[in-house]
Design a protein around this motif. Structure first.
Motif, mmCIF file in Angstrom:
data_model
loop_
_atom_site.group_PDB
_atom_site.id
_atom_site.type_symbol
_atom_site.label_atom_id
_atom_site.label_comp_id
_atom_site.label_asym_id
_atom_site.label_seq_id
_atom_site.Cartn_x
_atom_site.Cartn_y
_atom_site.Cartn_z
ATOM 1 N N PHE A 130 -60.267 106.572 4.095
ATOM 2 C CA PHE A 130 -59.987 106.335 5.946
ATOM 3 C C PHE A 130 -59.322 106.929 6.633
ATOM 4 C CE2 PHE A 130 -59.707 101.502 3.452
ATOM 5 C CZ PHE A 130 -61.274 101.071 4.195
ATOM 6 N N LEU A 131 -59.851 107.195 7.528
ATOM 7 C CA LEU A 131 -60.086 107.973 8.929
ATOM 8 C C LEU A 131 -59.100 106.756 9.968
ATOM 9 C CD1 LEU A 131 -59.247 110.039 10.530
ATOM 10 C CD2 LEU A 131 -62.022 110.047 11.686
ATOM 11 N N ALA A 132 -58.119 107.074 9.859
ATOM 12 C CA ALA A 132 -57.327 106.086 11.475
ATOM 13 C C ALA A 132 -57.224 106.442 12.706
ATOM 14 C CB ALA A 132 -56.485 105.208 10.931
ATOM 15 N N ALA A 133 -57.323 105.798 13.688
ATOM 16 C CA ALA A 133 -57.093 105.837 14.625
ATOM 17 C C ALA A 133 -56.302 105.077 15.614
ATOM 18 C CB ALA A 133 -58.219 105.989 15.803
ATOM 19 N N VAL A 134 -55.162 105.420 16.075
ATOM 20 C CA VAL A 134 -53.836 104.531 17.139
ATOM 21 C C VAL A 134 -54.049 104.976 18.329
ATOM 22 C CG1 VAL A 134 -51.826 103.925 16.578
ATOM 23 C CG2 VAL A 134 -52.771 104.338 14.857
ATOM 24 N N HIS A 135 -54.501 103.254 19.437
ATOM 25 C CA HIS A 135 -54.437 103.306 20.623
ATOM 26 C C HIS A 135 -52.775 102.562 20.908
ATOM 27 C CE1 HIS A 135 -55.042 104.087 25.013
ATOM 28 N NE2 HIS A 135 -55.690 102.603 25.113
ATOM 29 N N PHE A 136 -52.400 103.154 21.397
ATOM 30 C CA PHE A 136 -51.294 102.331 22.396
ATOM 31 C C PHE A 136 -51.517 102.047 23.830
ATOM 32 C CE2 PHE A 136 -49.661 104.784 19.419
ATOM 33 C CZ PHE A 136 -48.227 104.353 18.470
ATOM 34 N N GLY A 137 -51.220 100.015 23.497
ATOM 35 C CA GLY A 137 -51.754 99.908 24.799
ATOM 36 C C GLY A 137 -50.864 99.083 25.628
ATOM 37 N N ALA A 138 -50.850 99.011 26.623
ATOM 38 C CA ALA A 138 -49.595 98.132 28.272
ATOM 39 C C ALA A 138 -48.831 97.360 27.025
ATOM 40 C CB ALA A 138 -49.740 97.766 29.053
ATOM 41 N N ASP A 139 -49.348 96.434 25.807
ATOM 42 C CA ASP A 139 -48.426 95.258 25.318
ATOM 43 C C ASP A 139 -49.078 95.457 23.699
ATOM 44 O OD1 ASP A 139 -47.091 94.283 28.077
ATOM 45 O OD2 ASP A 139 -48.441 93.235 28.675
ATOM 46 N N ILE A 140 -50.478 95.953 23.722
ATOM 47 C CA ILE A 140 -51.144 95.864 22.186
ATOM 48 C C ILE A 140 -51.374 97.383 21.901
ATOM 49 C CG2 ILE A 140 -53.460 95.207 22.829
ATOM 50 C CD1 ILE A 140 -52.658 92.325 21.535
ATOM 51 N N THR A 141 -50.980 97.030 20.249
ATOM 52 C CA THR A 141 -51.790 98.126 19.864
ATOM 53 C C THR A 141 -52.645 98.652 19.048
ATOM 54 O OG1 THR A 141 -49.542 98.964 19.669
ATOM 55 C CG2 THR A 141 -51.077 100.406 18.021
ATOM 56 N N GLY A 142 -54.594 98.883 19.957
ATOM 57 C CA GLY A 142 -55.104 98.809 18.645
ATOM 58 C C GLY A 142 -55.406 100.067 17.411
ATOM 59 N N VAL A 143 -56.476 99.661 16.595
ATOM 60 C CA VAL A 143 -55.818 100.047 15.216
ATOM 61 C C VAL A 143 -57.426 100.267 14.490
ATOM 62 C CG1 VAL A 143 -55.852 98.779 13.848
ATOM 63 C CG2 VAL A 143 -55.332 101.275 13.108
ATOM 64 N N ALA A 156 -58.704 96.658 14.683
ATOM 65 C CA ALA A 156 -57.903 95.317 14.617
ATOM 66 C C ALA A 156 -56.695 95.679 15.852
ATOM 67 C CB ALA A 156 -56.613 94.981 12.937
ATOM 68 N N GLU A 157 -55.615 94.827 16.023
ATOM 69 C CA GLU A 157 -55.337 95.072 17.631
ATOM 70 C C GLU A 157 -53.793 94.136 17.335
ATOM 71 O OE1 GLU A 157 -57.378 95.230 20.952
ATOM 72 O OE2 GLU A 157 -57.050 92.663 21.025
ATOM 73 N N GLY A 158 -52.818 94.551 17.622
ATOM 74 C CA GLY A 158 -51.963 93.222 17.464
ATOM 75 C C GLY A 158 -50.265 93.791 17.616
ATOM 76 N N SER A 159 -48.823 93.839 17.663
ATOM 77 C CA SER A 159 -47.639 93.994 17.749
ATOM 78 C C SER A 159 -48.059 95.471 17.174
ATOM 79 C CB SER A 159 -46.907 93.258 17.495
ATOM 80 O OG SER A 159 -46.742 92.647 15.997
ATOM 81 N N VAL A 226 -65.876 90.926 18.649
ATOM 82 C CA VAL A 226 -64.589 92.238 19.248
ATOM 83 C C VAL A 226 -64.624 91.936 20.583
ATOM 84 C CG1 VAL A 226 -65.411 93.272 16.757
ATOM 85 C CG2 VAL A 226 -65.977 93.876 19.169
ATOM 86 N N ASP A 227 -65.504 91.490 21.123
ATOM 87 C CA ASP A 227 -65.279 91.075 22.879
ATOM 88 C C ASP A 227 -63.297 91.073 22.795
ATOM 89 O OD1 ASP A 227 -67.691 91.027 23.470
ATOM 90 O OD2 ASP A 227 -68.174 88.518 23.946
ATOM 91 N N GLY A 228 -62.662 91.123 23.679
ATOM 92 C CA GLY A 228 -61.697 91.249 24.259
ATOM 93 C C GLY A 228 -60.859 92.287 23.141
ATOM 94 N N MET A 229 -61.044 92.930 22.448
ATOM 95 C CA MET A 229 -60.571 93.994 21.565
ATOM 96 C C MET A 229 -60.874 95.067 22.138
ATOM 97 S SD MET A 229 -61.149 92.011 18.164
ATOM 98 C CE MET A 229 -59.545 93.330 17.339
ATOM 99 N N ASP A 230 -59.874 95.316 23.783
ATOM 100 C CA ASP A 230 -59.915 96.083 24.565
ATOM 101 C C ASP A 230 -59.438 97.626 23.449
ATOM 102 O OD1 ASP A 230 -61.709 95.324 26.236
ATOM 103 O OD2 ASP A 230 -59.964 94.965 27.887
ATOM 104 N N THR A 231 -57.977 97.767 22.857
ATOM 105 C CA THR A 231 -57.433 98.174 22.432
ATOM 106 C C THR A 231 -58.013 99.134 21.132
ATOM 107 O OG1 THR A 231 -55.378 97.381 21.879
ATOM 108 C CG2 THR A 231 -54.832 97.909 23.903
#
Length: 869
Positions: A130-143, A156-159, A226-231
């Motif tokens: 796997f190639l992963a990408a991580v993006h830190f949002g204001a309150d939530i982290t996307g991957v 996915a996204e979450g804490s 995936v609606d709303g899963m912005d990060t």
């Protein structure tokens, strides 16, 4: 003195221009039949690959470092460079040197990094890459996770804790993130991953949506759920950007975007995955649950089993569907055997079909794809007769892709070569021009034999032979014994020690006919093969569905085989809160026992009404930790849909499994064993529910005895009384004082692991029994470990002396007098009405624990101790 551009050769100027575009990669520069590396790349290549480092002239009075290898060794050396952690840019000749005057045009055709590898030598059959990408949002982290070799694309996204768990479960080969978030990434996830950072503008909603919509050729992403899963969408966009940035434009096999939702799966934090040794063992070459359970027969099945292991189901209906299917396969043994046979004959469908758009699939693999589709056809016929609902639904997904299957079988040779340019790929009758050219080449070679025979008879040279080399084509070879018989019309081309080589005008004429036909044959076969690959493109998605269905089938057949082979039984999953395991066994330890030795099975009952918490005591090495782990593993296996190592198991639906087993310092983070222990335990306590299973082993042992007992005592009370939930808990401890909790709390029960003393020896019976143990037998264990006799003797003297002073009895007496606290919503460490303690609270409140070093922590503790005194 710096060398000017005019001093550099045209080749090195070209190299410099390409290298400037890929400054952080090792550039493999194709020159003729070799891949060369220059300057700092040559130093790296020489060190990593073990090849000779030399120097070569570069214009007037200057030299460059040089290291190279033959082009046909690319796969081997590329593998070594990437495994060593280097990004590699493969620069090829884009023109035929024979047709070009001057410098040949060159360009990078592929960038290979750990996360975008597609070469078989860089991949493991049973693991995703796997190639992963991580993006830190204001309150939530996307991957996002993308395996370019299989086409799987997951977001996915979450804490940050949730994303950390996902990173450990998917174990990506490479992680990318925004350059400005580099410090944040390292502070949050440490240095466990190979990473690469990208420009900030790539991590924006607008760009991410644009690149994803363009790739999937859709008007929105709603169809992927995936609606709303912005990060997470931003992370997915960055992943696709990185693939295109590393020269991977052909991604038609990435056909869908999947989401992982935390609510769908039984939660295990990364400590639990580690502590239960699901994927990795704490000892070198040790067994893991994955190794024990993985008896799959296909690569895609092995990869899916690993996914099921770290993402167990949390919904009773799909769990029971899997269990029903496993039971069906056990009952239908002959069908299971036949299905397994067909699966074994199947290649890695996921990776085979992913090579089509990448233009990495060779003729032999195309034929393997066809044979795999034949197995799909056979499996479809078998499953259509089943009365199992799950298998019938699975069967509906299967598609033998008859048009393309027939096309491959009709057009490709049964045993084609690996490389198209070797010829002999396309069957006779597919293309009339190809057949005609083959006739010319074949007849031409037959005519050469006639020339040989004719000249031999005319000259009287019996040993005359015709051969071919790349220097001057076909030639006649005559031994020195007969060279005086050679006619004047023959033209001498080469003199050897024992023979001479000649050519004739007739020989050259037929050589031109033959080689001309052979060149045309290779060109035509290459074109026909490319047309075949183009015809395969529309079938990528159905073949991927076949692969996914076969993977599920493989896992369930594997579970059935395990159940029969290891004597596992079907668990009963209920909506209740109880855990009732009869004669449970540890699946990993049991597998590793010597032949003939039986595992000592044990019963475990936990429920929220009268036996919520078990305090487990017993000697060192008696099997406490094994009992704890096997309880968690049996629960986990049941939620995977697997049968379990027990005679029976009734398991209430579990949402989370937490373990706090063992401890080690986090030296790089400046954390002691005790701090690590407390961090992990706090994570458990803050997220438990009534459906959670909590496994605690030796909590509090990282500090002083009295501190440890106090903390362990408080944790048990908190789990029992001071939460709105009643998590099922197993608490193993050496603090026998905790046995007193059974008298104070109705749902706390004491159990111990039995043993028997025989003279100076202790025999571990490994059987669970009610009641607490009063001895740890630590000195006995020290003797078994081989400690010197004089040391053991002295330890016994000290122990006797301590027991004489009634230290344990005094402590026990004090503990009995501890009043049970009234129910509170939160534990208070300090009394808020005390001025001194209020000062201590203020001092602690000002401390940034994340920046505190161990030495500073000790100094703070010393200050607080002075305040108390």
């Amino acid at each position: 003195m710096a060398k000017s551009k005019s001093e550099e050769t045209p080749l090195m100027l070209q190299h410099k221009a390409i290298k400037d575009k890929y400054p952080d990669a090792v550039l493999l520069f194709r020159v003729g039949d070799f891949y060369e590396t220059f300057n700092e790349d040559a130093v790296i290549a020489s060190r990593v690959l073990g090849i000779v480092l030399t120097k070569r002239a570069n214009g007037s009075a200057s030299y460059v470092d040089l290291a190279g290898f033959p082009h046909h060794s690319l796969d081997t050396y590329l593998h070594k460079l990437v495994k060593a952690g280097h990004r590699v840019a493969v620069c090829d000749q884009l023109e035929d040197p024979k047709t070009v005057k001057g410098i040949v045009k060159r360009g990078v055709t592929e960038m290979v990094t750990p996360g975008v590898a597609v070469n078989d030598k860089l991949l493991e059959n049973t693991s995703n890459n796997f190639l992963a990408a991580v993006h830190f949002g204001a309150d939530i982290t996307g991957v996002s996770f993308l395996d370019i070799s299989t086409g799987e694309f997951i977001i996915a996204e979450g804490s940050t804790e949730y994303v950390d768990k996902l990173l450990q479960s998917f174990r990506p080969a490479e992680v990318v993130f925004a350059r400005q978030q580099q410090k944040h990434f390292k502070a949050t996830f440490g240095s466990r991953f190979y990473t690469y950072n990208l420009d900030e503008w790539i991590f924006t909603s607008t760009y991410a949506e644009e690149i994803l919509l363009k790739h999937f050729q859709t008007h929105s992403l709603k169809g992927f759920g995936v609606d709303g899963m912005d990060t997470a969408i931003i992370a997915a966009g960055a992943t696709l950007h990185y693939l295109k940035d590393t020269e991977h434009p052909n991604l038609q096999h990435i056909t869908r975007l999947q989401r992982i939702s935390q609510e769908d799966f039984l939660w295990m934090d990364r400590f639990t995955v580690r502590n239960l040794e699901l994927l990795n063992s704490s000892v070198e070459n040790g067994h893991t649950l994955l190794k024990v359970l993985d008896n799959t027969v296909t690569p895609m099945g092995a990869r899916l089993l690993k996914r099921w292991l770290v993402f167990p189901l949390r919904d009773i209906a799909p769990i029971n569907e899997r269990l029903d299917t496993v039971a069906f396969f056990i009952k239908e043994a002959e069908l299971s055997k036949t299905l397994t046979h067909h699966l074994k004959l199947t290649g890695d469908l996921e990776r085979l079909v992913s090579k089509i758009p990448l233009r990495k699939i060779n003729p032999r693999e195309v034929m393997q794809l066809a044979h795999s589709l034949e197995q799909v056809q056979a499996v479809q016929e078998l499953l259509s007769k089943s009365d199992n609902d799950y298998l019938l639904r699975l069967n509906e997904k299967l598609d033998p892709c008859a048009p393309i299957l027939n096309k491959i079988l009709n057009e490709v040779m049964e045993n084609p070569p690996v490389l198209v340019n070797k010829g002999g790929v396309i069957r006779e009758g597919v293309n009339a021009e190809l057949d005609e050219l083959r006739g010319i080449a074949t007849k031409g070679k037959d005519f050469l034999l006639q020339i040989q025979q004719k000249e031999s008879e005319a000259t009287g040279i019996p040993s005359l032979k015709i051969a071919f080399n790349n220097v001057f084509g076909y030639y006649l070879e005559v031994t020195n014994t007969h060279k005086n018989k050679v006619p004047d019309t023959w033209i001498r081309k080469q003199t050897l020690a024992n023979a001479e080589r000649y050519i004739t005008p007739e020989l050259k004429e037929y050589e031109e006919k033959i080689t001309g036909a052979e060149d045309k044959i290779l060109t035509l076969e290459t074109r026909l093969f490319d047309e075949l690959l183009a015809a395969l493109q529309p079938f990528i998605e159905p073949v991927q569905r076949n692969a996914q269905a076969f993977a599920q089938l493989d896992c369930l057949l594997c579970f059935a085989q395990n159940a029969v082979q290891y004597k596992y039984r079907r668990p009963v999953i209920t909506d209740g809160y109880q855990l009732d395991i009869r004669e449970g066994r540890h699946p990993v330890i049991e597998k590793g026992l010597p032949a003939g030795e039986a595992y000592v099975a044990n019963d475990i009952q936990l429920n929220k009404d009268n036996q919520q918490i078990i305090i487990l005591t017993g000697p060192n090495m008696s099997g406490k930790s094994a009992l704890l782990r096997q309880t968690a593993l049996i629960t986990l296996m049941a939620h995977m849909g697997s049968f379990v190592p027990a005679t029976s198991a009734e398991i209430g639906l579990t949402d989370k499994i937490f373990t706090r087993v063992g401890a080690s310092d986090n030296l790089s983070g400046g954390e002691s064993t005790f701090m690590v222990e407390m961090n992990e335990t706090a994570s458990i306590i803050n997220t438990i529910t009534s459906r959670s299973l909590v496994i605690l082993d030796e909590i509090g042992r990282g500090t002083s005895t009295y501190d440890g007992i106090s903390i362990a005592w408080s944790i048990v009370e908190y789990l029992h009384d001071m939460t709105t939930h009643r998590p099922k808990t197993l608490f193993a401890t050496h603090y026998h004082e905790l046995n007193e909790l059974e008298n104070k709390h109705e749902r706390v029960k004491n159990f111990h692991i039995t043993n028997m003393e025989s003279g100076n020896k202790i025999i571990f019976l490994r059987k669970l029994a009610p009641g607490g143990s009063r001895h740890s037998f630590g000195i006995h264990v020290a003797r078994m470990a081989g400690m010197p006799p004089e040391l053991i003797e002295r330890a016994n003297e000290v122990l006797a002396n301590l027991e004489e002073k009634h230290i344990d009895t005094s402590l026990q007496k004090n503990i009995k007098n501890i009043a049970t606290p009234t129910q509170k919503l939160q534990l208070n460490i300090f009394d808020a009405h005390s001025d001194t303690f209020q000062q201590i609270r203020d001092k602690l409140g000002a401390v940034d624990i994340n920046r505190l070093t161990p030495v500073e922590a000790l100094l703070k503790l010393s200050e607080i101790k002075e305040m108390i005194n």
